[in-house]
Scaffold this motif. Structure first.
Motif, PDB file in Angstrom:
ATOM      1  N   GLY A   1       0.842  -1.208   0.000  1.00  0.00           N
ATOM      2  CA  GLY A   1       0.000   0.000   0.000  1.00  0.00           C
ATOM      3  C   GLY A   1       0.865   1.241   0.000  1.00  0.00           C
ATOM      4  N   CYS A   2       0.205   2.394   0.109  1.00  0.00           N
ATOM      5  CA  CYS A   2       0.905   3.689   0.157  1.00  0.00           C
ATOM      6  C   CYS A   2       0.291   4.506   1.293  1.00  0.00           C
ATOM      7  N   GLY A   3       1.085   5.423   1.827  1.00  0.00           N
ATOM      8  CA  GLY A   3       0.574   6.413   2.787  1.00  0.00           C
ATOM      9  C   GLY A   3      -0.140   5.786   3.967  1.00  0.00           C
ATOM     10  N   THR A   4      -1.310   6.325   4.267  1.00  0.00           N
ATOM     11  CA  THR A   4      -2.087   5.881   5.424  1.00  0.00           C
ATOM     12  C   THR A   4      -2.482   4.409   5.304  1.00  0.00           C
ATOM     13  N   SER A   5      -2.750   3.946   4.106  1.00  0.00           N
ATOM     14  CA  SER A   5      -3.140   2.535   3.936  1.00  0.00           C
ATOM     15  C   SER A   5      -1.991   1.610   4.324  1.00  0.00           C
ATOM     16  N   TYR A   6      -0.770   2.014   3.977  1.00  0.00           N
ATOM     17  CA  TYR A   6       0.411   1.241   4.398  1.00  0.00           C
ATOM     18  C   TYR A   6       0.485   1.213   5.925  1.00  0.00           C
TER      19      TYR A   6
ATOM     20  N   VAL B   1      -3.862  -2.823   0.014  1.00  0.00           N
ATOM     21  CA  VAL B   1      -4.689  -2.002   0.903  1.00  0.00           C
ATOM     22  C   VAL B   1      -4.773  -0.605   0.292  1.00  0.00           C
ATOM     23  N   SER B   2      -5.997  -0.173  -0.004  1.00  0.00           N
ATOM     24  CA  SER B   2      -6.161   1.136  -0.644  1.00  0.00           C
ATOM     25  C   SER B   2      -7.574   1.655  -0.401  1.00  0.00           C
ATOM     26  N   GLN B   3      -7.685   2.819   0.179  1.00  0.00           N
ATOM     27  CA  GLN B   3      -8.996   3.424   0.408  1.00  0.00           C
ATOM     28  C   GLN B   3      -9.700   3.622  -0.923  1.00  0.00           C
ATOM     29  N   SER B   4      -9.023   4.322  -1.829  1.00  0.00           N
ATOM     30  CA  SER B   4      -9.655   4.685  -3.114  1.00  0.00           C
ATOM     31  C   SER B   4      -9.751   3.497  -4.064  1.00  0.00           C
ATOM     32  N   GLY B   5      -8.798   2.593  -3.938  1.00  0.00           N
ATOM     33  CA  GLY B   5      -8.720   1.487  -4.899  1.00  0.00           C
ATOM     34  C   GLY B   5      -8.171   1.925  -6.246  1.00  0.00           C
ATOM     35  N   GLU B   6      -7.638   3.149  -6.318  1.00  0.00           N
ATOM     36  CA  GLU B   6      -7.191   3.689  -7.610  1.00  0.00           C
ATOM     37  C   GLU B   6      -5.754   4.191  -7.582  1.00  0.00           C
ATOM     38  N   THR B   7      -5.052   4.096  -6.464  1.00  0.00           N
ATOM     39  CA  THR B   7      -3.699   4.655  -6.362  1.00  0.00           C
ATOM     40  C   THR B   7      -2.774   3.993  -7.385  1.00  0.00           C
ATOM     41  N   ALA B   8      -2.102   4.829  -8.197  1.00  0.00           N
ATOM     42  CA  ALA B   8      -1.350   4.306  -9.347  1.00  0.00           C
ATOM     43  C   ALA B   8      -0.270   3.315  -8.933  1.00  0.00           C
TER      44      ALA B   8
ATOM     45  N   GLY C   1     -12.356  14.094   2.610  1.00  0.00           N
ATOM     46  CA  GLY C   1     -11.144  14.842   2.984  1.00  0.00           C
ATOM     47  C   GLY C   1      -9.904  14.129   2.458  1.00  0.00           C
ATOM     48  N   VAL C   2      -8.910  14.883   2.036  1.00  0.00           N
ATOM     49  CA  VAL C   2      -7.707  14.273   1.460  1.00  0.00           C
ATOM     50  C   VAL C   2      -6.998  13.382   2.484  1.00  0.00           C
ATOM     51  N   ALA C   3      -6.882  13.871   3.716  1.00  0.00           N
ATOM     52  CA  ALA C   3      -6.196  13.080   4.743  1.00  0.00           C
ATOM     53  C   ALA C   3      -7.126  11.959   5.209  1.00  0.00           C
ATOM     54  N   SER C   4      -6.661  10.738   5.079  1.00  0.00           N
ATOM     55  CA  SER C   4      -7.513   9.596   5.427  1.00  0.00           C
ATOM     56  C   SER C   4      -7.624   9.452   6.942  1.00  0.00           C
ATOM     57  N   THR C   5      -8.838   9.328   7.445  1.00  0.00           N
ATOM     58  CA  THR C   5      -9.049   9.179   8.896  1.00  0.00           C
ATOM     59  C   THR C   5      -9.926   7.958   9.172  1.00  0.00           C
TER      60      THR C   5
ATOM     61  N   LYS D   1       1.872  16.347   9.678  1.00  0.00           N
ATOM     62  CA  LYS D   1       2.653  16.823   8.540  1.00  0.00           C
ATOM     63  C   LYS D   1       1.740  17.254   7.393  1.00  0.00           C
ATOM     64  N   GLU D   2       0.791  16.377   7.011  1.00  0.00           N
ATOM     65  CA  GLU D   2       0.057  16.643   5.763  1.00  0.00           C
ATOM     66  C   GLU D   2      -1.008  17.718   5.896  1.00  0.00           C
ATOM     67  N   VAL D   3      -1.651  17.839   7.062  1.00  0.00           N
ATOM     68  CA  VAL D   3      -2.687  18.881   7.134  1.00  0.00           C
ATOM     69  C   VAL D   3      -2.234  20.127   7.880  1.00  0.00           C
TER      70      VAL D   3
ATOM     71  N   LEU E   1      -1.496  18.320  -2.167  1.00  0.00           N
ATOM     72  CA  LEU E   1      -1.841  16.880  -2.076  1.00  0.00           C
ATOM     73  C   LEU E   1      -3.159  16.572  -2.773  1.00  0.00           C
ATOM     74  N   ALA E   2      -3.300  15.305  -3.210  1.00  0.00           N
ATOM     75  CA  ALA E   2      -4.545  14.859  -3.837  1.00  0.00           C
ATOM     76  C   ALA E   2      -5.099  13.674  -3.056  1.00  0.00           C
ATOM     77  N   LYS E   3      -6.399  13.521  -3.068  1.00  0.00           N
ATOM     78  CA  LYS E   3      -7.028  12.396  -2.374  1.00  0.00           C
ATOM     79  C   LYS E   3      -6.558  11.076  -2.962  1.00  0.00           C
ATOM     80  N   SER E   4      -6.519  11.044  -4.273  1.00  0.00           N
ATOM     81  CA  SER E   4      -6.133   9.806  -4.925  1.00  0.00           C
ATOM     82  C   SER E   4      -5.030  10.130  -5.933  1.00  0.00           C
ATOM     83  N   VAL E   5      -3.873   9.502  -5.752  1.00  0.00           N
ATOM     84  CA  VAL E   5      -2.720   9.807  -6.615  1.00  0.00           C
ATOM     85  C   VAL E   5      -2.731   8.805  -7.769  1.00  0.00           C
ATOM     86  N   THR E   6      -3.252   9.246  -8.919  1.00  0.00           N
ATOM     87  CA  THR E   6      -3.479   8.314 -10.017  1.00  0.00           C
ATOM     88  C   THR E   6      -2.388   8.369 -11.085  1.00  0.00           C
TER      89      THR E   6
HETATM   90  C1  BG6 Z   1      -2.825   9.864  -1.047  1.00  0.00           C
HETATM   91  C2  BG6 Z   1      -3.754  10.350   0.046  1.00  0.00           C
HETATM   92  O1  BG6 Z   1      -1.506  10.266  -0.784  1.00  0.00           O
HETATM   93  O2  BG6 Z   1      -2.883   8.446  -1.169  1.00  0.00           O
HETATM   94  C3  BG6 Z   1      -3.472   9.623   1.365  1.00  0.00           C
HETATM   95  O3  BG6 Z   1      -3.573  11.747   0.224  1.00  0.00           O
HETATM   96  C4  BG6 Z   1      -3.592   8.127   1.129  1.00  0.00           C
HETATM   97  O4  BG6 Z   1      -4.419  10.032   2.345  1.00  0.00           O
HETATM   98  C5  BG6 Z   1      -2.679   7.659   0.003  1.00  0.00           C
HETATM   99  O5  BG6 Z   1      -3.252   7.434   2.327  1.00  0.00           O
HETATM  100  C6  BG6 Z   1      -3.014   6.228  -0.408  1.00  0.00           C
HETATM  101  O6  BG6 Z   1      -4.318   6.229  -0.925  1.00  0.00           O
HETATM  102  P1  BG6 Z   1      -5.232   4.957  -1.034  1.00  0.00           P
HETATM  103  O7  BG6 Z   1      -6.495   5.462  -1.684  1.00  0.00           O
HETATM  104  O8  BG6 Z   1      -4.490   3.984  -1.891  1.00  0.00           O
HETATM  105  O9  BG6 Z   1      -5.460   4.450   0.342  1.00  0.00           O
END
Ligand code: BG6
Ligand code: UD1
Length: 348
Positions: A38-43, A85-92, A136-140, A225-227, A341-346
């Motif tokens: 995963g990336c970011g918060t999902s990791y 693990v990915s909230q959006s399911g779209e992270t590149a 919100g961009v920051a995942s909670t 850091k992010e917000v 920052l973007a919610k979903s980094v595609t």
């Molecule tokens: C972006 C979001 O960097 O992608 C973070 O700003 C998120 O909040 C990260 O944790 C990973 O996104 P996702 O959708 O794959 O969980």
């Protein structure tokens, strides 16, 4: 949270049913390794869940930041279960890592919050969080829901043996206690607002955690850091003496997460060592432990309700999320849309 999260999966009668995984559990249990990607918060959420998955499944669990796995072209085998693990399911990066794991023949499992997302569609099986849309961009809420779902995943994979029955039941009871514990910890809002007021002009803060709460330290620091756009660093407390201790002085705000679990006495010793260096400490501990973690009121204490260790990160992150929120508002930044920052980094 419970209603939505358990809409699909359920913990009724002290058993766990994850509808999207039930036909694949046998294969997962036979894996040589489980790899979280995963990336970011999902990791970070996967990192919080790793110990309980290792404990209940007995299968080695490794962690991969999606971009790093791709940079290294790290080994993924047919005998692996790769959990995306990915909230959006779209992270590149996570999506590319999924393609890579599919090419290498691993069983690919998704943990996503978005039905019909690319990761949900392209994994062999998986679990939807059902946490509701996260704007919100920051995942909670996705973070806390991911941890609960991965604890349920550990219960589902772990199987029901007599030797782990009491532990399993305690975790399942803990899942049902969570809404009340979360309500309780949210009452710390005013305290975290006061703390934010105190910290508003600082350049930096450190967060020390270990065990289940190493992830809490990384995720708490990431939120600040992010917000709030304040430098902050989550640090594995076991690494304190290998560099970070040099930063500690009377001015740098230093959080220590010391709630009750198997690492508690080690964290008590970390607090003593930081106090000996006159660190400006803010300690998060379990209710009733203030005097023992900070004798003589030598530091600021945040007491949180206690829960089964593997679910404790769900409660512990909330004061740090509240702190990040209040710091952001007080500093005049946009809490929903942080700078750059973007919610979903595609894109990669
Ligand atoms: C972006 C979001 O960097 O992608 C973070 O700003 C998120 O909040 C990260 O944790 C990973 O996104 P996702 O959708 O794959 O969980
Ligand atoms: C499903 C329904 C849910 C319903 C429940 C009733 C959907 C999306 N879910 O939930 O509304 O209440 O039955 O029993 O209609 N999947 C992946 N990758 C992922 C996530 C999911 O492949 O990243 C797959 C799962 O393996 C499963 C399907 O998507 O085949 C739905 O997953 P999930 O919603 O978690 O399953 P159920 O809990 O059965």
């Amino acid at each position: 949270m419970r209603g939505r999260l358990l809409r699909g999966g359920s913990c009724k009668a002290k058993t766990v049913l994850l509808g999207g995984l039930k036909d694949h559990l046998k294969t997962i249990r036979q894996s040589r390794r489980i790899v979280f990607i995963g990336c970011g918060t999902s990791y970070n959420a996967a990192l919080a869940a790793r110990p309980i998955l290792e404990e209940l499944s007995g299968i080695p669990v490794t962690m991969e930041i999606a971009s790093d796995l791709l940079d290294r072209q790290g080994p993924i085998y047919r005998e692996d279960t790769a959990v995306f693990v990915s909230q959006s399911g779209e992270t590149a990066d996570t999506l590319s890592a999924l393609e890579y794991a599919l090419e290498n023949g691993a069983l690919c499992v998704g943990i996503t919050n978005t039905v019909d997302s690319a990761i949900a569609r392209n994994t062999h099986c998986g679990v939807h969080l059902n946490a509701g849309a996260e704007i919100g961009v920051a995942s909670t809420k996705a973070y806390t829901s991911q941890i609960v779902v991965m604890a349920m995943l550990a219960l589902a994979i772990g199987g029901d043996t007599i030797s782990n029955q009491a532990r399993r039941e305690a975790i399942i009871d803990g899942v049902f206690e969570l809404p009340n514990k979360v309500r309780e910890v949210l009452k710390l809002d005013e305290m975290m607002k006061d703390l934010a007021q105190e910290l508003i002009a600082h350049q930096s803060l450190l967060v020390f955690g270990r065990g289940y709460n190493y992830a809490t330290s990384l995720e708490g620091a990431l939120k600040v850091k992010e917000v709030a756009l304040m430098h902050s660093e989550g640090i594995l407390a076991g690494e304190m003496k290998h560099g970070p201790l040099a930063l500690v002085d009377e001015t740098l705000p230093t959080f220590v997460i010391a709630t009750r679990d198997a690492c508690f006495s080690k964290q008590q010793s970390v607090i003593q060592q930081l106090r000996a260096r006159k660190g400006r400490l803010i300690v998060m501990c379990s209710k009733g432990d203030a005097a023992s973690v900070c004798p003589g009121g030598s530091c600021r204490v945040i007491e949180v309700p206690q829960l089964e260790d593997c679910l404790q990160p769900v409660v512990n992150i909330i004061p740090l999320q509240l702190l990040a929120y209040h710091l952001t508002v007080l500093r005049g930044f946009n809490v929903d849309q942080p700078r750059n920052l973007a919610k979903s980094v595609t894109t990669q």
